[in-house]
Design a protein around this motif. Structure first.
Motif, PDB file in Angstrom:
ATOM      1  N   ARG A  12       1.841   6.582  -7.087  1.00 55.39           N
ATOM      2  CA  ARG A  12       0.814   7.520  -7.579  1.00 55.39           C
ATOM      3  C   ARG A  12       1.221   8.962  -7.310  1.00 55.39           C
ATOM      4  NH1 ARG A  12      -4.588   4.329  -5.284  1.00 55.39           N
ATOM      5  NH2 ARG A  12      -4.509   2.594  -6.788  1.00 55.39           N
ATOM      6  N   SER A  13       1.783   9.220  -6.135  1.00 53.46           N
ATOM      7  CA  SER A  13       2.228  10.586  -5.839  1.00 53.46           C
ATOM      8  C   SER A  13       3.388  10.994  -6.732  1.00 53.46           C
ATOM      9  CB  SER A  13       2.632  10.690  -4.374  1.00 53.46           C
ATOM     10  OG  SER A  13       3.731   9.836  -4.088  1.00 53.46           O
ATOM     11  N   THR A  56       0.821  -1.206   0.000  1.00 55.81           N
ATOM     12  CA  THR A  56       0.000   0.000   0.000  1.00 55.81           C
ATOM     13  C   THR A  56       0.857   1.258   0.000  1.00 55.81           C
ATOM     14  OG1 THR A  56      -1.709  -1.199   1.243  1.00 55.81           O
ATOM     15  CG2 THR A  56      -1.861   1.202   1.199  1.00 55.81           C
ATOM     16  N   ASN A 109       0.871   4.005  -3.139  1.00 54.51           N
ATOM     17  CA  ASN A 109       0.617   5.425  -2.865  1.00 54.51           C
ATOM     18  C   ASN A 109       1.803   6.294  -3.276  1.00 54.51           C
ATOM     19  OD1 ASN A 109      -1.897   4.761  -1.791  1.00 54.51           O
ATOM     20  ND2 ASN A 109      -1.108   4.599   0.291  1.00 54.51           N
TER      21      ASN A 109
END
Length: 536
Positions: A389-390, A382, A386
């Motif tokens: 994506r950032s 996870t 994340n």
């Protein structure tokens, strides 16, 4: 006047007496005459020999720790644990390698690209370039910290450190290794707070910050911290190098004994899911740092052999000065394996063995199933998704969540890696000894190696992204504990806990009941925050 007690009035028994009187109801009746007061020596002998005719088997109360199915499950979990632990370690090591290579390849490239866009926008008066974006500022800060620390480490003489350590005794080396390990953990804990501040302080003046003096001050503190921490890691590398390159394996034995000392301080302690997660993150950090150090040592040994044998013939007269080289080898290739890979296998093998033993006994004593490591991998997956994506939205998180969870000093490792591993090779290939000028062939070779490392980092990123998505799509395990309370203390056994309290007292819930009511807090676990009995 004293009050006389009427003998005809029945005396009300106390609650403890009621409990004691009701306890032996399940015991055999007086007809079997199994009371200790009715035993004679002859009856006792017959009972011990199991020849008594009136001896009938009675059902004794047993706890969960005496259940054969539970004990067999604990043994099976003991055997299965290395597989689950190594899955977590493999995922974490790839994640750490991606973050580490990012500081060496991606951040310098992005900083160069940001500098080019900034210079072009200043000459063309193009206001479309956001020179003060979060990613640009963080990349510039990282490069400023790394370059400033490398400049302060310019006079670091690794050869002098090596010979100073080698001149000492084995006890001195053992003591120094322990001190350096503690210093590394303390500096890593402080460094996380320092880097959190330096990444959020604005560079240019704002409405809240009139002058950039605050940024300059915190940058100076960060550079001092990175320099000090780099010295500690450099001494750790040289101490390990001395142990590996010594003819006697006594020094290496002292290094390995320091790893086995972890068993005493961690196994016989109560731990929950969050505490075990912190232990796993600490072991992941330690293993990755060990791999980087061993790679630096192998690179330095390879560079030393390469520079010494270039004039006499390429690798023909190779004589590795190591305890491992005393073994008999038949070919030059085996000599290279003995020089570069033999000590690495020994050190890493002992580290892996200690981790297996430590986690196996921690999970056994605390009745934790090895499938809990699947949840730990899910947390890492996870975090990586994340972060990925950032990264696509140009809103990178500094420092990344992996560094908070594991406490990995990625900037310090990058500085030490560049200074002790990359700098000798770059200097050798760029400097042409015949013409005393820049070697263009060496420059092309270094650019090719840099491009190859960048491609490897991109391939690892895509591979880990697919692995993370596969983990997140899989079904999550529901039960994390083996039935029963952790059999660490005597008070955890249910039959004995009830005897410690009176009838009017409320028996507190057991650890198994607390575990069933307690929710998970794995997402909030970071390395240097107290989530259990101690910080690992």
């Amino acid at each position: 006047m004293k009050r006389r007690s009427d003998s005809s009035t029945p005396v009300k028994p106390t609650p403890s007496a009621e409990r004691r009187s009701s306890a032996p109801e399940n015991q055999p009746s007086s007809s079997g005459d199994h009371r200790p007061s009715s035993f004679t020596l002859w009856k006792l002998l017959l009972a011990e020999l199991n020849t008594s005719k009136d001896d009938q088997p009675s059902k004794s109360q047993s706890s969960d720790s005496d259940d054969p199915s539970v004990n067999s499950e604990l043994l099976v979990n003991f055997v299965k644990l290395p597989v689950h632990l190594e899955k977590f370690m493999c995922f974490g090591l790839v994640y750490c390698l991606i973050v580490f290579l990012k500081q060496i390849t991606v951040v310098p490239l992005r900083s160069a690209l940001h500098s080019y866009n900034l210079i072009r926008s200043s000459f063309t008066n193009n206001k479309t370039f956001k020179y003060y974006s979060t990613r640009t500022k963080n990349d510039f800060v990282s490069m400023i910290l790394i370059i400033s620390s490398l400049m302060l480490l310019k006079n670091l003489d690794s050869s002098k450190i090596y010979h100073n350590i080698r001149a000492g005794t084995a006890v001195k080396l053992y003591f120094m290794v322990g001190v350096l390990e503690i210093a590394d953990r303390l500096l890593s804990a402080v460094g996380q707070d320092i880097l959190k501040v330096v990444y959020f302080v604005p560079i240019f003046p704002t409405t809240e910050l009139k002058t950039p003096m605050k940024f300059l001050a915190i940058t100076a503190v960060s550079v001092c911290y990175l320099t000090l921490h780099s010295y500690v890691l450099a001494y750790q590398v040289m101490a390990l190098n001395v142990a590996i390159n010594s003819y006697s394996n006594a020094l290496l034995t002292l290094i390995l004994s320091n790893q086995f000392a972890e068993l005493k301080s961690s196994v016989f302690k109560r731990s929950e899911r969050e505490g075990l997660f912190q232990v796993s993150c600490a072991d992941l950090n330690e293993r990755f740092q060990m791999l980087v150090m061993l790679f630096i040592i192998s690179s330095r040994n390879l560079f030393q052999v390469y520079t010494n044998t270039t004039s006499t013939g390429l690798f023909d007269n190779l004589k590795p000065h190591s305890w491992y080289s005393q073994m008999t080898f038949s070919t030059t290739l085996n000599n290279w394996i003995g020089l570069l890979m033999g000590p690495m296998f020994t050190v890493i093998g002992s580290e892996v063995l200690v981790d297996w033993l430590k986690h196996s006994y921690i999970t056994k004593f605390n009745r934790i199933k090895p499938t809990i490591y699947g949840k730990y991998v899910r947390v890492f997956a996870t975090d990586y998704v994340n972060s990925f994506r950032s990264n696509l939205t140009a809103l990178d998180e500094y420092p990344e969540m992996l560094l908070k969870r594991t406490g990995l000093p990625v900037l310090t490792l990058s500085i030490v890696f560049i200074k002790m591993c990359m700098y000798p090779w770059v200097k050798h290939f760029l400097h042409n000894e015949t013409t005393e000028r820049l070697s263009f062939l060496g420059l092309l070779l270094l650019l090719l190696i840099f491009s190859l490392i960048t491609v490897v980092r991109l391939v690892l990123s895509l591979g880990l992204l697919r692995w993370s998505n596969k983990i997140l799509r899989s079904q999550q395990t529901k039960q994390d504990f083996v039935r029963g309370d952790p059999n660490v203390t005597l008070t955890d056994v249910k039959e004995q806990r009830t005897q410690l309290y009176e009838a009017y007292e409320k028996v507190p819930p057991s650890l198994e009941e607390l575990r069933l009511k307690k929710g998970e807090r794995l997402d909030s676990v970071v390395r240097f925050d107290m989530v259990d009995k101690r910080i690992w």
